[in-house]
Design a protein around this motif. Structure first.
Motif, PDB file in Angstrom:
ATOM      1  N   ALA A  35       4.729   0.284   2.373  1.00  0.00           N
ATOM      2  CA  ALA A  35       5.358   0.945   1.226  1.00  0.00           C
ATOM      3  C   ALA A  35       6.352  -0.006   0.594  1.00  0.00           C
ATOM      4  O   ALA A  35       6.725  -1.030   1.173  1.00  0.00           O
ATOM      5  CB  ALA A  35       6.049   2.240   1.652  1.00  0.00           C
ATOM      6  N   VAL A  36       6.796   0.366  -0.620  1.00  0.00           N
ATOM      7  CA  VAL A  36       7.846  -0.359  -1.320  1.00  0.00           C
ATOM      8  C   VAL A  36       8.977   0.627  -1.589  1.00  0.00           C
ATOM      9  O   VAL A  36       8.761   1.697  -2.161  1.00  0.00           O
ATOM     10  CB  VAL A  36       7.349  -0.955  -2.653  1.00  0.00           C
ATOM     11  CG1 VAL A  36       8.479  -1.705  -3.347  1.00  0.00           C
ATOM     12  CG2 VAL A  36       6.151  -1.865  -2.424  1.00  0.00           C
ATOM     13  N   TYR A  37      10.185   0.258  -1.163  1.00  0.00           N
ATOM     14  CA  TYR A  37      11.337   1.128  -1.402  1.00  0.00           C
ATOM     15  C   TYR A  37      11.668   1.107  -2.898  1.00  0.00           C
ATOM     16  O   TYR A  37      11.875   0.042  -3.476  1.00  0.00           O
ATOM     17  CB  TYR A  37      12.549   0.631  -0.616  1.00  0.00           C
ATOM     18  CG  TYR A  37      12.555   0.996   0.844  1.00  0.00           C
ATOM     19  CD1 TYR A  37      13.521   1.859   1.353  1.00  0.00           C
ATOM     20  CD2 TYR A  37      11.623   0.467   1.724  1.00  0.00           C
ATOM     21  CE1 TYR A  37      13.556   2.180   2.695  1.00  0.00           C
ATOM     22  CE2 TYR A  37      11.637   0.788   3.068  1.00  0.00           C
ATOM     23  CZ  TYR A  37      12.598   1.650   3.551  1.00  0.00           C
ATOM     24  OH  TYR A  37      12.629   1.971   4.884  1.00  0.00           O
ATOM     25  N   PRO A  38      11.777   2.270  -3.537  1.00  0.00           N
ATOM     26  CA  PRO A  38      12.037   2.286  -4.981  1.00  0.00           C
ATOM     27  C   PRO A  38      13.471   1.955  -5.358  1.00  0.00           C
ATOM     28  O   PRO A  38      13.722   1.512  -6.465  1.00  0.00           O
ATOM     29  CB  PRO A  38      11.691   3.721  -5.384  1.00  0.00           C
ATOM     30  CG  PRO A  38      11.893   4.510  -4.142  1.00  0.00           C
ATOM     31  CD  PRO A  38      11.520   3.614  -3.006  1.00  0.00           C
ATOM     32  N   ARG A  39      14.417   2.193  -4.452  1.00  0.00           N
ATOM     33  CA  ARG A  39      15.811   1.858  -4.730  1.00  0.00           C
ATOM     34  C   ARG A  39      16.557   1.752  -3.414  1.00  0.00           C
ATOM     35  O   ARG A  39      16.006   2.027  -2.352  1.00  0.00           O
ATOM     36  CB  ARG A  39      16.480   2.895  -5.625  1.00  0.00           C
ATOM     37  CG  ARG A  39      16.640   4.260  -5.013  1.00  0.00           C
ATOM     38  CD  ARG A  39      17.694   5.071  -5.745  1.00  0.00           C
ATOM     39  NE  ARG A  39      18.986   4.443  -5.650  1.00  0.00           N
ATOM     40  CZ  ARG A  39      19.974   4.606  -6.535  1.00  0.00           C
ATOM     41  NH1 ARG A  39      19.786   5.377  -7.588  1.00  0.00           N
ATOM     42  NH2 ARG A  39      21.133   4.016  -6.384  1.00  0.00           N
ATOM     43  N   GLU A  40      17.802   1.314  -3.479  1.00  0.00           N
ATOM     44  CA  GLU A  40      18.563   1.165  -2.241  1.00  0.00           C
ATOM     45  C   GLU A  40      18.701   2.508  -1.536  1.00  0.00           C
ATOM     46  O   GLU A  40      19.016   3.520  -2.146  1.00  0.00           O
ATOM     47  CB  GLU A  40      19.952   0.592  -2.531  1.00  0.00           C
ATOM     48  CG  GLU A  40      20.774   0.375  -1.277  1.00  0.00           C
ATOM     49  CD  GLU A  40      22.120  -0.260  -1.568  1.00  0.00           C
ATOM     50  OE1 GLU A  40      23.138   0.290  -1.110  1.00  0.00           O
ATOM     51  OE2 GLU A  40      22.136  -1.299  -2.250  1.00  0.00           O
ATOM     52  N   SER A  41      18.454   2.483  -0.222  1.00  0.00           N
ATOM     53  CA  SER A  41      18.550   3.708   0.571  1.00  0.00           C
ATOM     54  C   SER A  41      18.589   3.334   2.036  1.00  0.00           C
ATOM     55  O   SER A  41      18.230   2.219   2.418  1.00  0.00           O
ATOM     56  CB  SER A  41      17.336   4.612   0.302  1.00  0.00           C
ATOM     57  OG  SER A  41      16.154   3.978   0.756  1.00  0.00           O
ATOM     58  N   GLY A  69      12.999  -2.513  -3.875  1.00  0.00           N
ATOM     59  CA  GLY A  69      11.927  -3.493  -3.938  1.00  0.00           C
ATOM     60  C   GLY A  69      11.522  -4.036  -2.593  1.00  0.00           C
ATOM     61  O   GLY A  69      10.614  -4.884  -2.519  1.00  0.00           O
ATOM     62  N   ALA A  70      12.141  -3.561  -1.499  1.00  0.00           N
ATOM     63  CA  ALA A  70      11.771  -4.042  -0.178  1.00  0.00           C
ATOM     64  C   ALA A  70      10.351  -3.605   0.157  1.00  0.00           C
ATOM     65  O   ALA A  70       9.997  -2.437   0.016  1.00  0.00           O
ATOM     66  CB  ALA A  70      12.750  -3.529   0.864  1.00  0.00           C
ATOM     67  N   VAL A  71       9.532  -4.552   0.605  1.00  0.00           N
ATOM     68  CA  VAL A  71       8.160  -4.283   1.039  1.00  0.00           C
ATOM     69  C   VAL A  71       8.199  -4.129   2.553  1.00  0.00           C
ATOM     70  O   VAL A  71       8.724  -4.997   3.261  1.00  0.00           O
ATOM     71  CB  VAL A  71       7.212  -5.412   0.620  1.00  0.00           C
ATOM     72  CG1 VAL A  71       5.809  -5.159   1.138  1.00  0.00           C
ATOM     73  CG2 VAL A  71       7.205  -5.555  -0.901  1.00  0.00           C
TER      74      VAL A  71
END
Length: 646
Positions: A173-179, A163-165
């Motif tokens: 972009a928005v990160y879809p999951r932890e990475s 959810g990081a913008v």
């Protein structure tokens, strides 16, 4: 098949077409608007034999079912008028965002704006979804305020929360999951960017308008993807969100449409989310540490059952197989899920499809029935009910153990055999190759995800890796007859397209490009003229290659030009070359886009051999003609490398 480049090409002009292996074409365009227009045209009106079309920063990768279709598609693309592509009215996806990101202050410093001005700039203009990322749910957004053009972090984070913008270059972009990731984090959202319970799993699709809306905080009932420790500690009374409303929803979509449920369940959180490498993305996936084997999500796919989940037998149930030891890694695979590249989903499927097809053929299954793919042996499973099995792929010894635990008989290779009720099949360690395939008559009856039962180790889509206690239901047998024994798929070494034998190297045939012009013509001789060794940093995503330490004349591949290549689509078999000059050979679960130039592509006929390479195996590459597959001379291969040309 390249066209002349045109620096100032008018709108709707294709500036180049490059072959990407024998079955795909990489189309170069002059602007992102042209990329979107061509991609829209190809998705709404596919060319004959077209399997997929993948938009990227300045290219569209068009993948075809065969070489013949790719050759026929070239003139069709050259003549295609996509200036009037039927573009639907763009949807607007609203992303509610709490602007308290860890890099908000740094972005303010880099841009010379206040933090409040950064938020205003990010929310003041609707962004356009340009193209998907290398993994599901990650979408590059363009067209924002140019004042927000900031570089990636000099030191990427090892974990960016879901959810990081974020911002990087001209993109948001928005990160879809932890990475892992190197983008600048300015906020967070509760919106679910990827959810397989929706008709279209991706919340944002190319062409959508994305409007970020600032909010103060999410309501406690909303499952936020962030923990307090993951976001910047901020006094809301003085933050850019002061006075803003709180919200319990992460996103909304307008106008209403049959696909609007894509956004309506943003809080559902069904955990089929991918585990992308960093959005310094494909570079992290091919050059970083993203190659050790990764377990897929337990939630992904799955009708593989645990002991306490086994339903009571019903009429029509034939048998099931119970895993007692999965070995290092055992996965469910079929022939994959092509056609979803623009969502960031690779085709996946059996790494050695030739062996999987043979196993199914031997037990009388359709070619696309689900099988077990086992890495490096040691798999043990017990039959509950009589079953007919076949074992193919890697040359691995196998035994049938009776219910009393006594070895009953050897299990044959590349031939059907019975595993009776209560008997156990036990695999040893392969003596040649690394991946064995086990088919059962009727096929494994697990739930498909996006049309396939395969496990994708890159994204986590599909059934979970098999574990002790997993029970695999077997479907009813079809009308096909059990086959006769066949020759093993691993042919004798020494000829092109074969695996090595410990003395002679594997010989893999390649076609040049699509980015051979990024390399000196000496790279052709280096690639095909020396022996490479596979490394332990290899898995279903790809095989990393190294120099042979015994060859003092061996050298890495050298580039003829500097700079970074904009992300573009890649195919299985691509030999992507990072700055180290040591190639990475992409396999079934490869990221759909890459950020390093691809010097050549292994032909599809030899990818099953590549999938059977073990660490330390020697490999040599042979340039071939893409139409006849006849080997090229060294002079002919060098002629394919127009050093540094555009």
């Amino acid at each position: 098949m390249s066209l002349p480049h045109a620096a100032d090409a008018p709108a709707g002009t294709i500036t180049g077409i490059r072959p990407a292996g024998t079955g795909a074409l990489l189309v170069e365009l002059g602007s992102l608007a042209d990329v979107v227009a061509l991609h829209t045209q190809l998705k709404s009106h596919p060319l004959p034999g077209q399997v997929d079309a993948l938009a990227a920063a300045a290219t569209v990768l068009v993948r075809f079912a065969s070489r013949r279709d790719a050759v026929a598609g070239l003139p069709l693309l050259q003549a295609l008028d996509f200036t009037h592509a039927d573009t639907a009215e763009p949807r607007t996806v609203t992303i509610e965002t709490v602007y308290d990101g860890a890099d908000l202050a740094e972005v303010a410093r880099l841009t010379g704006l206040s933090e409040e001005a950064v938020v205003n700039a990010h929310t003041g203009t609707a962004w356009t979804a340009g193209f998907g990322g290398f993994a599901p749910g990650f979408t590059y957004l363009t067209g924002g305020d140019p004042a927000l053009n900031v570089p990636r972090r000099s030191s990427p984070r090892t974990a960016v929360p879901p959810g990081a913008v974020a911002l990087a270059g001209d993109y948001s972009a928005v990160y879809p999951r932890e990475s892992p990731g190197g983008w600048q984090l300015i906020g967070r959202t509760a919106a679910s960017m990827w959810d397989l319970s929706r008709p279209n799993p991706a919340l944002i699709s190319p062409g959508d308008l994305v409007q970020f809306t600032p909010i103060r905080e999410f309501l406690p009932t909303t499952s936020s993807p962030f923990s307090p420790a993951e976001s910047r500690d901020a006094d809301t009374s003085s933050s850019p969100e002061a006075g803003l409303p709180a919200s319990g929803s992460g996103a909304s979509v307008s106008p209403a449409s049959p696909s609007e449920e894509r956004a309506g369940s943003e809080g559902s959180g069904r955990a089929h989310l991918v585990s992308p490498a960093s959005p310094s993305e494909e570079r992290g996936g091919s050059e970083g540490s993203g190659f050790p084997l990764r377990a897929c999500e337990e939630e992904g796919g799955g009708a593989a059952l645990r002991d306490d989940e086994m339903p009571a037998p019903t009429q029509g149930d034939h048998c099931h197989l119970e895993i007692t030891n999965p070995g290092l890694q055992s996965l469910i695979q079929d022939l994959g899920r092509p056609g979803y590249a623009d969502l960031g989903v690779s085709a996946a499927g059996a790494a050695d499809p030739r062996a999987a097809r043979q196993a199914n053929r031997l037990v009388g299954n359709p070619a696309d029935a689900a099988v077990v793919e086992n890495l490096l042996g040691s798999l043990e499973l017990t039959a509950h009910g009589d079953a007919v099995l076949a074992l193919t792929g890697a040359d691995v010894p196998a035994d049938v153990i009776d219910p009393a635990g006594v070895r009953s008989r050897p299990a044959p290779h590349a031939a059907p055999f019975a595993l009776l009720d209560g008997e156990t099949l036990r695999l040893g360690v392969p003596v040649r190759g690394v991946r064995a395939y086990l088919a059962v008559r009727g096929g494994l009856d697990v739930d498909p995800v996006l049309g396939s039962r395969s496990t994708d180790s890159m994204s986590g889509i599909g059934p979970a890796p098999l574990a002790a206690g997993t029970r695999l239901p077997v479907a009813a047998a079809g009308s096909l007859h059990v086959g006769d024994p066949e020759a093993p798929v691993l042919a004798a070494a020494g000829v092109p397209g074969t695996l090595g034998n410990g003395i002679e190297p594997a010989l893999l045939r390649i076609t040049a490009g699509p980015r051979q012009d990024w390399f000196s013509n000496g790279a052709a001789a280096a690639l095909a003229g020396q022996t490479w060794l596979t490394t332990s940093e290899s898995n279903r995503i790809g095989v990393r290659l190294a120099l042979d330490p015994q060859d003092t004349a061996a050298s890495p591949l050298t580039r003829a030009r500097d700079g970074e290549l904009p992300s573009e689509g890649v195919v299985a078999g691509s030999l992507q070359v990072p700055p180290s000059g040591l190639p990475v050979l992409f396999l079934a679960d490869h990221p759909v886009t890459g950020g390093y130039p691809v010097i050549a592509v292994v032909i599809p006929e030899d990818l099953p051999v590549a999938a059977q390479l073990s660490p330390g195996d020697p490999v040599r590459f042979i340039f071939v003609d893409p139409d006849t597959l006849a080997p090229l001379t060294a002079e002919q291969a060098v002629g394919l490398f127009p050093e540094g040309t555009e």
